[in-house]
Design an enzyme around this catalytic site. Sequence first.
Site, PDB file in Angstrom:
ATOM      1  N   TYR A 195      -9.894   8.848 -15.686  1.00 34.95           N
ATOM      2  CA  TYR A 195     -10.031   7.536 -15.039  1.00 34.95           C
ATOM      3  C   TYR A 195      -8.753   7.123 -14.309  1.00 34.95           C
ATOM      4  O   TYR A 195      -8.797   6.241 -13.455  1.00 34.95           O
ATOM      5  CB  TYR A 195     -10.380   6.447 -16.047  1.00 34.95           C
ATOM      6  CG  TYR A 195     -11.699   6.604 -16.759  1.00 34.95           C
ATOM      7  CD1 TYR A 195     -12.631   7.589 -16.397  1.00 34.95           C
ATOM      8  CD2 TYR A 195     -12.039   5.768 -17.817  1.00 34.95           C
ATOM      9  CE1 TYR A 195     -13.828   7.730 -17.075  1.00 34.95           C
ATOM     10  CE2 TYR A 195     -13.243   5.898 -18.498  1.00 34.95           C
ATOM     11  CZ  TYR A 195     -14.121   6.879 -18.129  1.00 34.95           C
ATOM     12  OH  TYR A 195     -15.306   7.018 -18.802  1.00 34.95           O
ATOM     13  N   HIS A 242     -14.607  15.107 -23.271  1.00 32.84           N
ATOM     14  CA  HIS A 242     -15.346  14.321 -22.280  1.00 32.84           C
ATOM     15  C   HIS A 242     -16.675  14.965 -21.879  1.00 32.84           C
ATOM     16  O   HIS A 242     -17.676  14.269 -21.721  1.00 32.84           O
ATOM     17  CB  HIS A 242     -14.458  14.107 -21.047  1.00 32.84           C
ATOM     18  CG  HIS A 242     -14.804  12.892 -20.263  1.00 32.84           C
ATOM     19  ND1 HIS A 242     -13.869  12.166 -19.560  1.00 32.84           N
ATOM     20  CD2 HIS A 242     -15.984  12.260 -20.059  1.00 32.84           C
ATOM     21  CE1 HIS A 242     -14.460  11.139 -18.961  1.00 32.84           C
ATOM     22  NE2 HIS A 242     -15.740  11.180 -19.242  1.00 32.84           N
TER      23      HIS A 242
END
Length: 264
Positions: free
Chosen positions: A48, A99
Amino acid sequence: MTDLTLNDGRSIPQLGLGTWKLPDPQAPLAVRKALDLGYRLIDTAAIYGNERGVGEGVQGSDAFVTTKLWNDRQGDPGAALDESLALLGLDAVDLYLIHWPSPAQDLYIDAWKALIALRDAGKTRSIGVSNFLPEHLDAIIAATGVTPVLNQIELHPRHQRRDLVAYHQAHDIVTQAWSPLGQGGALLREAEIVRIAEAHARSAAQVVLAWHLAHGFSVIPKAADNDHMSDNYAALDLTLSADEMAAIDALEAGERLGPDPLDM
């Protein structure tokens, strides 16, 4: 705020703030606003690009912080987590997730073993995964005997992942929903959602989040401004009837919005 019990004996707030697409310079203020409203779970990830800002926002708080190991670091999770901790300004995170399984790399089992070691070393208090399918969960559990505390997956009324949720329930894994409101606003314009929202004099977003919460899912809607954060948080005190829950359940359409985990 309800807490969900994890299979390692710890707990996680059921509703949190997602920070995907939140720019790093805006993250400190947004996170502080969320904490002021009552949020206690803040979700970020290395990919991110906002861990530094999130870290600034949570300083001095008791926030539950989640971050994630990106695909290109599955070969060195220890170094990746050290980098995340340095950006966050923390000695440990509450939850560290792989992830994506990224099965083509064939590294996720070794990455899971590394996360177990990182947990044992005290750099993360709990460990879990994101976007794993039953075959990936079976593989890491068989290889290590350690079951993830949580699997963060795309889940919303038009993509309910019922088989995967059933797997989670059978293995005592918390289901956490990303993109719980769908994307682009289409779900919030769905006739049944709008009807239920009008009946309660609530927003469509609150109705969808209340549906998630009633099913026992953890949920991390993303929001950057105070109005959206406040609106989402208000879902905590909205109770839907059995008929309303059934009407939303009936919206299942297998409508995936994000990537296929097999392709990442």
